[in-house]
Motif scaffolding. Structure first.
Motif, PDB file in Angstrom:
ATOM      1  N   ALA A  14       4.349   2.105 -13.320  1.00  0.00           N
ATOM      2  CA  ALA A  14       2.995   1.965 -12.784  1.00  0.00           C
ATOM      3  C   ALA A  14       3.054   1.336 -11.400  1.00  0.00           C
ATOM      4  CB  ALA A  14       2.144   1.114 -13.713  1.00  0.00           C
ATOM      5  N   ALA A  15       2.379   1.985 -10.455  1.00  0.00           N
ATOM      6  CA  ALA A  15       2.382   1.478  -9.080  1.00  0.00           C
ATOM      7  C   ALA A  15       1.094   1.907  -8.398  1.00  0.00           C
ATOM      8  CB  ALA A  15       3.593   2.008  -8.313  1.00  0.00           C
ATOM      9  N   ARG A  16       0.757   1.145  -7.388  1.00  0.00           N
ATOM     10  CA  ARG A  16      -0.445   1.471  -6.626  1.00  0.00           C
ATOM     11  C   ARG A  16      -0.165   2.708  -5.780  1.00  0.00           C
ATOM     12  NH1 ARG A  16      -4.990  -1.181  -5.141  1.00  0.00           N
ATOM     13  NH2 ARG A  16      -5.972  -0.540  -3.162  1.00  0.00           N
ATOM     14  N   PRO A  17      -1.077   3.667  -5.782  1.00  0.00           N
ATOM     15  CA  PRO A  17      -0.859   4.856  -4.953  1.00  0.00           C
ATOM     16  C   PRO A  17      -0.724   4.455  -3.493  1.00  0.00           C
ATOM     17  CG  PRO A  17      -2.640   5.247  -6.500  1.00  0.00           C
ATOM     18  CD  PRO A  17      -2.300   3.790  -6.581  1.00  0.00           C
ATOM     19  N   PRO A  18       0.266   5.006  -2.769  1.00  0.00           N
ATOM     20  CA  PRO A  18       0.460   4.651  -1.357  1.00  0.00           C
ATOM     21  C   PRO A  18      -0.675   5.155  -0.473  1.00  0.00           C
ATOM     22  CG  PRO A  18       1.908   6.453  -1.983  1.00  0.00           C
ATOM     23  CD  PRO A  18       1.263   5.982  -3.242  1.00  0.00           C
ATOM     24  N   ARG A  19      -1.421   6.124  -0.904  1.00  0.00           N
ATOM     25  CA  ARG A  19      -2.572   6.629  -0.167  1.00  0.00           C
ATOM     26  C   ARG A  19      -3.761   6.723  -1.119  1.00  0.00           C
ATOM     27  NH1 ARG A  19      -0.391  11.524   3.759  1.00  0.00           N
ATOM     28  NH2 ARG A  19       1.119  10.254   4.971  1.00  0.00           N
ATOM     29  N   PRO A  20      -4.984   6.757  -0.561  1.00  0.00           N
ATOM     30  CA  PRO A  20      -6.147   6.857  -1.456  1.00  0.00           C
ATOM     31  C   PRO A  20      -6.060   8.067  -2.370  1.00  0.00           C
ATOM     32  CG  PRO A  20      -6.848   6.326   0.764  1.00  0.00           C
ATOM     33  CD  PRO A  20      -5.379   6.647   0.859  1.00  0.00           C
ATOM     34  N   SER A  21      -6.269   7.820  -3.635  1.00  0.00           N
ATOM     35  CA  SER A  21      -6.258   8.866  -4.656  1.00  0.00           C
ATOM     36  C   SER A  21      -7.577   8.805  -5.428  1.00  0.00           C
ATOM     37  CB  SER A  21      -5.086   8.673  -5.616  1.00  0.00           C
ATOM     38  OG  SER A  21      -3.860   8.712  -4.919  1.00  0.00           O
ATOM     39  N   ALA A  22      -8.082   9.967  -5.778  1.00  0.00           N
ATOM     40  CA  ALA A  22      -9.387   9.975  -6.445  1.00  0.00           C
ATOM     41  C   ALA A  22      -9.571  11.249  -7.248  1.00  0.00           C
ATOM     42  CB  ALA A  22     -10.516   9.832  -5.434  1.00  0.00           C
ATOM     43  N   ILE A  23     -10.426  11.160  -8.226  1.00  0.00           N
ATOM     44  CA  ILE A  23     -10.885  12.306  -9.006  1.00  0.00           C
ATOM     45  C   ILE A  23     -12.391  12.416  -8.803  1.00  0.00           C
ATOM     46  CG2 ILE A  23     -11.065  13.343 -11.298  1.00  0.00           C
ATOM     47  CD1 ILE A  23      -8.744  11.542 -12.162  1.00  0.00           C
ATOM     48  N   HIS A  24     -12.860  13.596  -8.462  1.00  0.00           N
ATOM     49  CA  HIS A  24     -14.290  13.847  -8.299  1.00  0.00           C
ATOM     50  C   HIS A  24     -14.764  14.727  -9.443  1.00  0.00           C
ATOM     51  CE1 HIS A  24     -14.276  12.235  -4.157  1.00  0.00           C
ATOM     52  NE2 HIS A  24     -13.052  12.788  -4.080  1.00  0.00           N
ATOM     53  N   GLN A  25     -15.880  14.353 -10.030  1.00  0.00           N
ATOM     54  CA  GLN A  25     -16.460  15.118 -11.139  1.00  0.00           C
ATOM     55  C   GLN A  25     -17.959  15.325 -10.875  1.00  0.00           C
ATOM     56  OE1 GLN A  25     -15.290  12.420 -14.356  1.00  0.00           O
ATOM     57  NE2 GLN A  25     -13.897  14.006 -15.116  1.00  0.00           N
TER      58      GLN A  25
END
Length: 376
Positions: free
Chosen positions: A264-275
């Motif tokens: 488990a690690a923080r994503p190095p760039r913004p990550s997102a899911i749109h619904q």
């Protein structure tokens, strides 16, 4: 007027009772002076003994006044009885003598009404008006007096005065016609008239997890911002059932990513899911301040997840059709809700499943509550 006055008052009471009880007065037997004298004497005696204090219309009269009103009505009946059966052989001006008896009867009926003035006791005045009107017709059609004769005009004046004294029947405000009537308030307009209780705009904040399937399976820990806008329909007479339909949108901002091969690690760039997609919600409110909700949704989900692998940056893009559903518990008339939502992809490749928990506020319920408080 002069009548022979025997002392047998029992006969007077009997004759008066006969007059008041018998509807077929025209068939009554002819009576002489010795028969009517006790009635006239008793009526005069009782009239001189009765008293009642004046009462304003609309004020409940004392019991003594109610009793006096009934006694005055009996006296009026005695005078009317004597006038109806006045003997034909009586000496003097017979027309004036009968007029005097009718006048005494009308005064007694008027006094009965004055003792207990009310709409229900207006029949006292109506009876006096009937006696005076019948006497006027008799004078003109039978006695052949001119309508302008003083004897006729005196009775007409008294009759008209009693008509003016009749109480007005109550009228509902809708039935009254007037030029200065206050105008009813206009129907509510704007938000208050068109949208109060009919719209929902929920804004919730929380978090959850989503799992990506396929070759690069992994788990995303995310912060959730979920909003929904729709129309509300209150159902049932007791307004305990509620149906809402509209559109929803959720932003799942990635906080961490882990897979079978990556910790488990923080994503190095913004990550997102749109619904985003339509939803349908049903609610049951056993109490105005408490309700239980269940909802279904159909979402198109898409997003990108960044992670570090083999010394470099990698990303995983995905899109899927994700039906879902969940429930909520709301309080404060629907203002504040604790919501749970789950979803799952219908595609096997790069499948997406997950859930989120949010604490949501309905902005339209807040507006409705503020307007209701202002109207108090």
């Amino acid at each position: 007027m002069k009548l022979l006055l025997p002392t047998n008052l029992g006969v007077a009471v009997a004759f008066a009772s006969l007059f008041l009880a018998s509807p077929a007065r025209a068939a009554a037997p002819a009576l002489g002076r010795e028969d009517l004298a006790p009635v006239h004497k008793l009526a005069n005696t009782m009239k001189g003994q009765l008293e009642c204090n004046p009462v304003e219309p609309g004020v409940a009269p004392p019991a003594a006044n109610v009793e006096a009103a009934a006694e005055y009505a009996h006296i009026a009946g005695m005078f009317a009885f004597a006038a109806q059966h006045y003997p034909a052989d009586e000496k003097g001006d017979r027309v004036s003598q009968i007029n005097a008896l009718i006048d005494d009867a009308s005064l007694a009926y008027e006094r009965a009404y004055d003792c207990a003035p009310s709409l229900s006791n207006a029949f006292y005045l109506l009876r006096a008006i009937e006696l005076l009107g019948s006497r006027v017709v008799h004078l003109v059609q039978v006695e052949k007096l001119d309508e302008s004769a003083p004897r006729v005009q005196e009775l007409v004046a008294r009759r008209d005065r009693l008509r003016d004294k009749l109480p007005s029947p109550p009228q509902c405000p809708v039935c009254i016609k007037c030029e200065t009537c206050p105008k009813p308030p206009p129907p509510p307009s704007g938000y208050r008239g068109l949208y109060t209780g009919r719209l929902a705009l929920s804004l919730g904040l929380g978090g959850g997890q989503a799992r990506l399937g396929g070759e690069r399976a992994g788990v995303i820990g995310h912060l959730t911002l979920r909003t929904a806008f729709g129309a509300r329909f209150v159902l049932g007479k007791q307004e305990r059932h509620l149906l809402t339909a509209g559109l929803h949108y959720a932003l799942q901002a990635g906080l961490s990513y882990a897979s079978d091969s990556l910790p488990a690690a923080r994503p190095p760039r913004p990550s997102a899911i749109h619904q985003a997609g339509p939803y349908l919600e049903y609610a049951f409110a056993p109490h105005p301040h408490f309700s239980v909700h269940g909802h279904l949704s159909l979402s198109i989900s898409a997003g990108v997840v960044w992670f570090e692998a083999a010394g470099g940056l990698r990303n995983l893009g995905f899109s899927s059709l994700t039906p879902g559903g969940g429930g909520a518990i709301c309080t404060l008339r629907g203002v504040l809700c604790a919501r749970g939502h789950g979803y799952g992809s219908v595609l096997q490749k790069n499948s997406l499943t997950g859930y989120d928990l949010t604490l949501a506020v309905d902005l339209f319920r807040v507006t409705d509550a503020l307007l209701a408080r202002r109207d108090r």
